[in-house]
Motif scaffolding. Structure first.
Motif, mmCIF file in Angstrom:
data_model
loop_
_atom_site.group_PDB
_atom_site.id
_atom_site.type_symbol
_atom_site.label_atom_id
_atom_site.label_comp_id
_atom_site.label_asym_id
_atom_site.label_seq_id
_atom_site.Cartn_x
_atom_site.Cartn_y
_atom_site.Cartn_z
ATOM 1 N N ASP A 12 16.764 -17.662 -18.619
ATOM 2 C CA ASP A 12 17.336 -16.326 -18.459
ATOM 3 C C ASP A 12 16.370 -15.159 -18.614
ATOM 4 N N GLU A 13 15.068 -15.400 -18.481
ATOM 5 C CA GLU A 13 14.099 -14.323 -18.583
ATOM 6 C C GLU A 13 13.513 -14.049 -17.190
ATOM 7 N N ARG A 14 13.829 -12.865 -16.629
ATOM 8 C CA ARG A 14 13.364 -12.531 -15.285
ATOM 9 C C ARG A 14 11.934 -12.006 -15.337
ATOM 10 N N ILE A 15 11.091 -12.596 -14.503
ATOM 11 C CA ILE A 15 9.691 -12.208 -14.390
ATOM 12 C C ILE A 15 9.453 -11.629 -13.003
ATOM 13 N N ASP A 16 8.812 -10.472 -12.950
ATOM 14 C CA ASP A 16 8.331 -9.897 -11.697
ATOM 15 C C ASP A 16 6.814 -9.834 -11.784
ATOM 16 N N VAL A 17 6.137 -10.476 -10.856
ATOM 17 C CA VAL A 17 4.675 -10.394 -10.786
ATOM 18 C C VAL A 17 4.364 -9.164 -9.948
ATOM 19 N N VAL A 18 3.877 -8.137 -10.611
ATOM 20 C CA VAL A 18 3.569 -6.869 -9.948
ATOM 21 C C VAL A 18 2.220 -6.968 -9.250
ATOM 22 N N VAL A 19 1.237 -7.548 -9.948
ATOM 23 C CA VAL A 19 -0.095 -7.787 -9.379
ATOM 24 C C VAL A 19 -0.525 -9.177 -9.829
ATOM 25 N N SER A 20 -0.734 -10.068 -8.895
ATOM 26 C CA SER A 20 -1.127 -11.443 -9.238
ATOM 27 C C SER A 20 -2.630 -11.541 -9.462
ATOM 28 N N SER A 21 -3.032 -12.587 -10.162
ATOM 29 C CA SER A 21 -4.461 -12.825 -10.361
ATOM 30 C C SER A 21 -5.150 -13.124 -9.031
ATOM 31 N N ALA A 22 -4.421 -13.681 -8.075
ATOM 32 C CA ALA A 22 -5.004 -13.915 -6.745
ATOM 33 C C ALA A 22 -5.358 -12.593 -6.065
ATOM 34 N N THR A 23 -4.510 -11.595 -6.244
ATOM 35 C CA THR A 23 -4.757 -10.278 -5.648
ATOM 36 C C THR A 23 -5.968 -9.592 -6.272
ATOM 37 N N TYR A 28 -7.322 -10.133 -13.488
ATOM 38 C CA TYR A 28 -6.167 -9.878 -14.344
ATOM 39 C C TYR A 28 -4.890 -10.043 -13.534
ATOM 40 N N SER A 29 -3.753 -10.062 -14.242
ATOM 41 C CA SER A 29 -2.442 -10.034 -13.600
ATOM 42 C C SER A 29 -1.553 -9.075 -14.394
ATOM 43 N N ILE A 30 -0.568 -8.504 -13.692
ATOM 44 C CA ILE A 30 0.387 -7.595 -14.315
ATOM 45 C C ILE A 30 1.784 -8.092 -13.981
ATOM 46 N N LEU A 31 2.593 -8.256 -15.020
ATOM 47 C CA LEU A 31 3.956 -8.740 -14.851
ATOM 48 C C LEU A 31 4.913 -7.835 -15.629
ATOM 49 N N ILE A 98 3.530 -6.713 -19.117
ATOM 50 C CA ILE A 98 2.520 -7.630 -19.639
ATOM 51 C C ILE A 98 1.319 -7.605 -18.697
ATOM 52 N N MET A 99 0.158 -7.279 -19.246
ATOM 53 C CA MET A 99 -1.079 -7.362 -18.475
ATOM 54 C C MET A 99 -1.971 -8.371 -19.179
ATOM 55 N N ALA A 100 -2.483 -9.328 -18.421
ATOM 56 C CA ALA A 100 -3.342 -10.367 -18.998
ATOM 57 C C ALA A 100 -4.621 -10.472 -18.185
ATOM 58 N N GLY A 102 -8.030 -12.409 -16.774
ATOM 59 C CA GLY A 102 -8.284 -13.761 -16.306
ATOM 60 C C GLY A 102 -7.484 -14.157 -15.082
ATOM 61 N N ASP A 103 -7.669 -15.418 -14.698
ATOM 62 C CA ASP A 103 -7.151 -15.876 -13.406
ATOM 63 C C ASP A 103 -5.973 -16.829 -13.476
ATOM 64 N N SER A 104 -5.339 -16.993 -14.677
ATOM 65 C CA SER A 104 -4.291 -18.007 -14.672
ATOM 66 C C SER A 104 -3.022 -17.667 -15.442
ATOM 67 N N PHE A 105 -2.918 -16.496 -16.054
ATOM 68 C CA PHE A 105 -1.722 -16.222 -16.842
ATOM 69 C C PHE A 105 -0.468 -16.195 -15.977
ATOM 70 N N ASP A 106 -0.521 -15.539 -14.849
ATOM 71 C CA ASP A 106 0.657 -15.499 -13.967
ATOM 72 C C ASP A 106 0.980 -16.886 -13.418
ATOM 73 N N VAL A 107 -0.047 -17.696 -13.181
ATOM 74 C CA VAL A 107 0.143 -19.074 -12.722
ATOM 75 C C VAL A 107 0.845 -19.875 -13.828
ATOM 76 N N PHE A 108 0.392 -19.701 -15.068
ATOM 77 C CA PHE A 108 1.013 -20.357 -16.215
ATOM 78 C C PHE A 108 2.491 -19.984 -16.322
ATOM 79 N N ILE A 109 2.790 -18.703 -16.269
ATOM 80 C CA ILE A 109 4.177 -18.244 -16.425
ATOM 81 C C ILE A 109 5.071 -18.852 -15.341
#
Length: 150
Positions: A12-23, A28-31, A98-100, A102-109
């Motif tokens: 029940d936790e909605r995640i929106d990837v605003v900027v992916s690490s691929a981008t 970094y990534s921003i969610l 959430i801003m992290a 590196g190249d894998s936090f959004d992939v992990f989530i």
């Protein structure tokens, strides 16, 4: 705000990837995360990324490894290697930025889609280890609720 990807984790936790690490070329990534009341991850340590957390709506608390305190409105930095967690301290769903690094936090989530805690706790620990994240699974009494809601 443009959204690259959207999904639900841990039931029940909605995640929106605003900027992916691929981008960002792995920088970094921003969610954003909409967390139910009292939800938050178990106390954990990142070895591969620093995090910046900022409440966008609602109330959040941060655990710095020793005590809980209100999350500052201007955000909170958690350097890699430090024990921490957060939780929605309000009675309504709340939104967290959430801003992290590196190249894998959004992939992990995204790998957490379909997991249900506590049933899939072992799988959460395995996925996390693949991404350099470890948990402290013997919390003090007031942290037990965070574990149950993760």
């Amino acid at each position: 705000m443009s959204i690259e990807k959207s999904f639900v984790i841990l039931a029940d936790e909605r995640i929106d990837v605003v900027v992916s690490s691929a981008t960002t070329g792995g920088k970094y990534s921003i969610l954003t995360e909409v967390a139910p009341p009292q939800a938050g991850p178990p106390p954990h340590i990142h070895t591969m990324e620093d995090e910046f957390l900022m409440p966008l709506s609602g109330s959040f608390e941060i655990f710095d490894g020793t005590e809980w305190s209100p999350m500052p409105a201007q955000g909170y930095h958690t350097p890699r290697g430090t024990l921490h967690t957060w939780r929605n301290s309000g009675q309504e769903p709340a939104k967290l930025l959430i801003m992290a690094t590196g190249d894998s936090f959004d992939v992990f989530i995204e790998k957490l889609v379909g997991l249900n805690i506590p049933r899939d706790l072992q799988r959460l620990v395995e996925i996390s280890a693949e991404h350099g994240i470890s948990y402290v699974l013997s919390p003090a009494p007031d942290e037990a609720q965070s574990l149950a809601m993760a």
